[in-house]
Scaffold this active site. Structure first.
Site, PDB file in Angstrom:
ATOM      1  N   ARG A  75       0.772  -1.282   0.022  1.00  0.00           N
ATOM      2  CA  ARG A  75       0.055  -0.061  -0.026  1.00  0.00           C
ATOM      3  C   ARG A  75       0.923   1.269   0.138  1.00  0.00           C
ATOM      4  NH1 ARG A  75      -4.962  -0.043   3.865  1.00  0.00           N
ATOM      5  NH2 ARG A  75      -3.253   0.293   5.364  1.00  0.00           N
TER       6      ARG A  75
ATOM      7  N   ARG B  78       5.805   7.149  -6.212  1.00  0.00           N
ATOM      8  CA  ARG B  78       5.089   7.922  -7.189  1.00  0.00           C
ATOM      9  C   ARG B  78       6.146   8.573  -8.028  1.00  0.00           C
ATOM     10  NH1 ARG B  78       2.149  10.412  -2.832  1.00  0.00           N
ATOM     11  NH2 ARG B  78       0.273   9.173  -2.698  1.00  0.00           N
TER      12      ARG B  78
ATOM     13  N   ARG C 218       2.747  -6.984  17.762  1.00  0.00           N
ATOM     14  CA  ARG C 218       3.739  -6.444  18.135  1.00  0.00           C
ATOM     15  C   ARG C 218       3.440  -5.129  19.031  1.00  0.00           C
ATOM     16  NH1 ARG C 218       8.640  -6.957  18.469  1.00  0.00           N
ATOM     17  NH2 ARG C 218       9.622  -4.971  17.406  1.00  0.00           N
TER      18      ARG C 218
ATOM     19  N   ARG D 291      10.206   6.472  14.732  1.00  0.00           N
ATOM     20  CA  ARG D 291       9.745   7.887  14.271  1.00  0.00           C
ATOM     21  C   ARG D 291       9.647   8.635  15.357  1.00  0.00           C
ATOM     22  NH1 ARG D 291       3.591   6.451  11.972  1.00  0.00           N
ATOM     23  NH2 ARG D 291       2.849   5.414  13.779  1.00  0.00           N
TER      24      ARG D 291
ATOM     25  N   GLU E  45       8.875   6.894  19.257  1.00  0.00           N
ATOM     26  CA  GLU E  45       8.273   5.622  18.870  1.00  0.00           C
ATOM     27  C   GLU E  45       9.019   4.448  18.789  1.00  0.00           C
ATOM     28  OE1 GLU E  45       4.320   5.842  16.551  1.00  0.00           O
ATOM     29  OE2 GLU E  45       5.095   4.085  15.781  1.00  0.00           O
TER      30      GLU E  45
ATOM     31  N   TYR F 250      -4.759  -5.422  10.623  1.00  0.00           N
ATOM     32  CA  TYR F 250      -4.487  -3.868  10.619  1.00  0.00           C
ATOM     33  C   TYR F 250      -5.793  -3.287  10.145  1.00  0.00           C
ATOM     34  CZ  TYR F 250      -3.077   0.760  10.531  1.00  0.00           C
ATOM     35  OH  TYR F 250      -2.964   2.250  10.760  1.00  0.00           O
TER      36      TYR F 250
ATOM     37  N   ASP G 172      -7.524   0.549   9.153  1.00  0.00           N
ATOM     38  CA  ASP G 172      -7.433   2.067   9.554  1.00  0.00           C
ATOM     39  C   ASP G 172      -8.861   2.377  10.322  1.00  0.00           C
ATOM     40  OD1 ASP G 172      -5.183   3.101   8.493  1.00  0.00           O
ATOM     41  OD2 ASP G 172      -5.616   2.797   6.666  1.00  0.00           O
TER      42      ASP G 172
HETATM   43  C1  FAD Z   1       0.463   3.392  16.109  1.00  0.00           C
HETATM   44  C2  FAD Z   1      -0.842   3.281  15.386  1.00  0.00           C
HETATM   45  C3  FAD Z   1      -1.049   4.423  14.622  1.00  0.00           C
HETATM   46  C4  FAD Z   1      -2.313   4.366  13.694  1.00  0.00           C
HETATM   47  N1  FAD Z   1      -2.501   5.467  12.915  1.00  0.00           N
HETATM   48  C5  FAD Z   1      -3.384   5.524  11.973  1.00  0.00           C
HETATM   49  C6  FAD Z   1      -3.736   6.462  11.234  1.00  0.00           C
HETATM   50  O1  FAD Z   1      -2.894   7.621  11.045  1.00  0.00           O
HETATM   51  N2  FAD Z   1      -4.949   6.465  10.424  1.00  0.00           N
HETATM   52  C7  FAD Z   1      -5.644   5.521  10.589  1.00  0.00           C
HETATM   53  O2  FAD Z   1      -6.931   5.531   9.965  1.00  0.00           O
HETATM   54  N3  FAD Z   1      -5.613   4.737  11.557  1.00  0.00           N
HETATM   55  C8  FAD Z   1      -4.549   4.384  12.198  1.00  0.00           C
HETATM   56  N4  FAD Z   1      -4.426   3.385  13.099  1.00  0.00           N
HETATM   57  C9  FAD Z   1      -5.521   2.466  13.335  1.00  0.00           C
HETATM   58  C10 FAD Z   1      -6.470   2.909  14.540  1.00  0.00           C
HETATM   59  O3  FAD Z   1      -5.747   2.942  15.584  1.00  0.00           O
HETATM   60  C11 FAD Z   1      -7.555   1.667  14.290  1.00  0.00           C
HETATM   61  O4  FAD Z   1      -8.188   1.536  13.256  1.00  0.00           O
HETATM   62  C12 FAD Z   1      -8.678   2.003  15.580  1.00  0.00           C
HETATM   63  O5  FAD Z   1      -8.097   2.542  16.675  1.00  0.00           O
HETATM   64  C13 FAD Z   1      -9.209   0.673  15.853  1.00  0.00           C
HETATM   65  O6  FAD Z   1     -10.334   0.864  16.816  1.00  0.00           O
HETATM   66  P1  FAD Z   1     -11.002  -0.547  17.553  1.00  0.00           P
HETATM   67  O7  FAD Z   1     -12.058  -0.007  18.358  1.00  0.00           O
HETATM   68  O8  FAD Z   1     -10.890  -1.592  16.731  1.00  0.00           O
HETATM   69  O9  FAD Z   1      -9.630  -0.756  18.721  1.00  0.00           O
HETATM   70  P2  FAD Z   1      -9.263  -0.026  19.940  1.00  0.00           P
HETATM   71  O10 FAD Z   1      -9.009   1.443  19.618  1.00  0.00           O
HETATM   72  O11 FAD Z   1      -8.060  -0.715  20.265  1.00  0.00           O
HETATM   73  O12 FAD Z   1     -10.450  -0.281  20.875  1.00  0.00           O
HETATM   74  C14 FAD Z   1     -10.493  -1.308  21.766  1.00  0.00           C
HETATM   75  C15 FAD Z   1     -10.593  -0.913  23.244  1.00  0.00           C
HETATM   76  O13 FAD Z   1     -11.169  -2.077  23.789  1.00  0.00           O
HETATM   77  C16 FAD Z   1     -10.608  -2.072  25.057  1.00  0.00           C
HETATM   78  N5  FAD Z   1     -10.732  -3.408  25.938  1.00  0.00           N
HETATM   79  C17 FAD Z   1      -9.680  -4.273  25.435  1.00  0.00           C
HETATM   80  N6  FAD Z   1     -10.092  -5.447  26.070  1.00  0.00           N
HETATM   81  C18 FAD Z   1     -10.976  -5.187  27.049  1.00  0.00           C
HETATM   82  C19 FAD Z   1     -11.674  -5.740  28.130  1.00  0.00           C
HETATM   83  N7  FAD Z   1     -11.456  -7.219  28.449  1.00  0.00           N
HETATM   84  N8  FAD Z   1     -12.464  -5.059  28.874  1.00  0.00           N
HETATM   85  C20 FAD Z   1     -12.591  -3.825  28.706  1.00  0.00           C
HETATM   86  N9  FAD Z   1     -12.250  -3.140  27.751  1.00  0.00           N
HETATM   87  C21 FAD Z   1     -11.169  -3.695  26.924  1.00  0.00           C
HETATM   88  C22 FAD Z   1      -9.484  -1.377  24.869  1.00  0.00           C
HETATM   89  O14 FAD Z   1      -8.697  -0.951  26.392  1.00  0.00           O
HETATM   90  C23 FAD Z   1      -9.415  -0.465  23.850  1.00  0.00           C
HETATM   91  O15 FAD Z   1      -9.958   0.753  24.431  1.00  0.00           O
HETATM   92  C24 FAD Z   1      -3.332   3.313  13.708  1.00  0.00           C
HETATM   93  C25 FAD Z   1      -2.944   2.373  14.890  1.00  0.00           C
HETATM   94  C26 FAD Z   1      -1.799   2.215  15.407  1.00  0.00           C
HETATM   95  C27 FAD Z   1      -1.688   1.208  16.359  1.00  0.00           C
END
Ligand code: FAD
Length: 364
Positions: free
Chosen positions: A171, A175, A248, A278, A298, A346, A348
């Site tokens: 991805r 360019r 990771r 970074r 990071e 992964y 977004d």
């Molecule tokens: C370093 C990094 C950079 C990123 N940058 C981008 C970006 O620039 N642009 C983009 O579009 N996306 C980005 N992403 C992706 C983005 O973070 C995710 O798409 C998004 O946060 C996913 O949401 P989620 O609800 O699936 O997961 P999460 O945000 O992980 O939410 C899950 C929640 O469940 C809770 N949980 C887990 N187990 C339990 C339990 N047993 N009891 C109670 N609560 C619990 C956790 O604490 C967490 O708060 C990035 C990801 C990372 C890791």
């Protein structure tokens, strides 16, 4: 009748969007429990020195989906930030992702056709390259691989690039124009005032209990709702019965300094000998003019059972192991798995929002 229609485990993007839709469009009774002490999951921002700091890594919102874009704009205005990261390698700064400016910096080529000829000359052809190393060598050759990809990838995944699937990198744009926008999507920006504010608006009128781990009282939580929406780790849900899935981790170190540290939101450090991948300077996400600045280094890290799982490691073996968990989940009619941890992929932010919207809309 049980007290809630949905008990949502996790107040990240999936849980919050699902809750918002079910509460305000369907009139359902919803409770979110979250084990951290804040809403927003990994998108959470906290204010330090008047700057919105992306606590779990830099989050740039981008999407091609107008429905998703309109949806998030209901809860926050977005600025016109465009991600144009730079790479620092052996003390030199390069334009990134690889574009005509990068190729000019490396080879002196000034036009798309000169750049194309140069890449054809340096690329190492390979028939149907499957691994990350062979694929990138077949596109841009050894020098660009060394400067931009090799060390960064080894640090990030702690694996040899030849042992990683090419899909991890496909991805990344390469360019032949001067376009250095990291993303190809039509809509891009940062919520003005931070992601946490956006989540607060999304969660208005919804009951949320923080500092509450589902597994501490699983049978109680299961007993108060018709359906459980679970957005934590799928392997943890099934008590690791097929073994723990590989993730990771990340470790962040913040520093507060005066003025402007690096003149850009994101600079990647691609040399293997530098332990971080970074540096993030948060005020640049919102064009901040604050007198102080917060920078975050990071560091990739291993991920043990109790650490925050940042990136699933999608090797063939791990995906097969995940399939065992997914099949097990299929049999549970009162369970909905959602988000990046449920999918072991992964995703977004826009993918997660779309998936939560679809799941919420498709329930009969
Ligand atoms: C370093 C990094 C950079 C990123 N940058 C981008 C970006 O620039 N642009 C983009 O579009 N996306 C980005 N992403 C992706 C983005 O973070 C995710 O798409 C998004 O946060 C996913 O949401 P989620 O609800 O699936 O997961 P999460 O945000 O992980 O939410 C899950 C929640 O469940 C809770 N949980 C887990 N187990 C339990 C339990 N047993 N009891 C109670 N609560 C619990 C956790 O604490 C967490 O708060 C990035 C990801 C990372 C890791």
């Amino acid at each position: 009748m049980l007290k809630y229609d949905y008990l949502i485990v996790g107040c990240g993007l999936f849980g919050s969007v699902f809750a918002q839709k079910q509460t305000h469009q369907r009139g359902k009774r919803v409770l979110i429990i979250e084990k951290r002490n804040h809403i927003g999951g990994n998108c959470y921002t906290e204010q330090i020195e008047g700057i919105n700091v992306h606590k779990y890594g830099p989050h740039i919102f981008h999407t091609d989906n107008l429905e998703v874009w309109n949806y998030v704009n209901r809860f926050s205005s977005f600025n016109n930030f465009v991600n144009r990261p730079k790479v620092c390698y052996k003390n030199k700064i390069y334009s990134f992702p690889v574009n005509l400016m990068t190729l000019y910096q490396l080879y002196g080529v000034k036009t798309p056709s000169e750049a194309k000829s140069k890449l054809d000359e340096v690329a190492i052809p390979s028939q149907n390259p499957q691994n990350l190393e062979d694929w990138i060598l077949s596109q841009v050759g050894p020098e660009i691989y060394e400067i931009f990809i090799k060390g960064y990838t080894k640090k990030q995944w702690q694996k040899e690039p030849a042992d990683l699937p090419a899909s991890l990198i496909k991805r990344l744009p390469i360019r032949l124009t001067f376009n250095d926008n990291y993303f190809n999507d039509q809509y891009q920006g940062i919520p003005i005032g931070g992601y946490t504010k956006m989540f607060e608006n999304m969660l208005k009128g919804i009951e949320v209990k923080l500092n509450t781990d589902y597994f501490a009282e699983k049978s109680y939580w299961d007993s108060i709702a018709e359906t459980i929406v679970y957005t934590g780790k799928i392997d943890e849900y099934f008590d690791y019965k097929f073994g723990p899935l590989e993730y990771r981790g990340l470790h962040f170190e913040n520093e507060i300094l005066e003025g402007d540290y690096q003149g850009n939101a994101v600079i990647n450090y691609t040399q293997e000998s530098i332990p971080f991948t970074r540096t993030i300077e948060h005020k640049h996400f919102e064009f901040g003019q604050q007198p102080k600045t917060v920078i975050t280094r990071e560091f990739p890290a291993s991920c043990q059972k109790d650490d925050i799982p940042y990136y699933p490691v999608n090797t063939k073996a791990n995906n097969t192991q995940y399939e065992c968990y997914r099949e097990e989940a299929e049999d549970k009619k009162t369970l909905i798995l959602g988000g990046r941890l449920g999918a072991y992929k992964y995703l977004d932010m826009d993918d997660v929002i779309l998936s939560a919207m679809n799941v919420a809309n498709n329930i009969k």
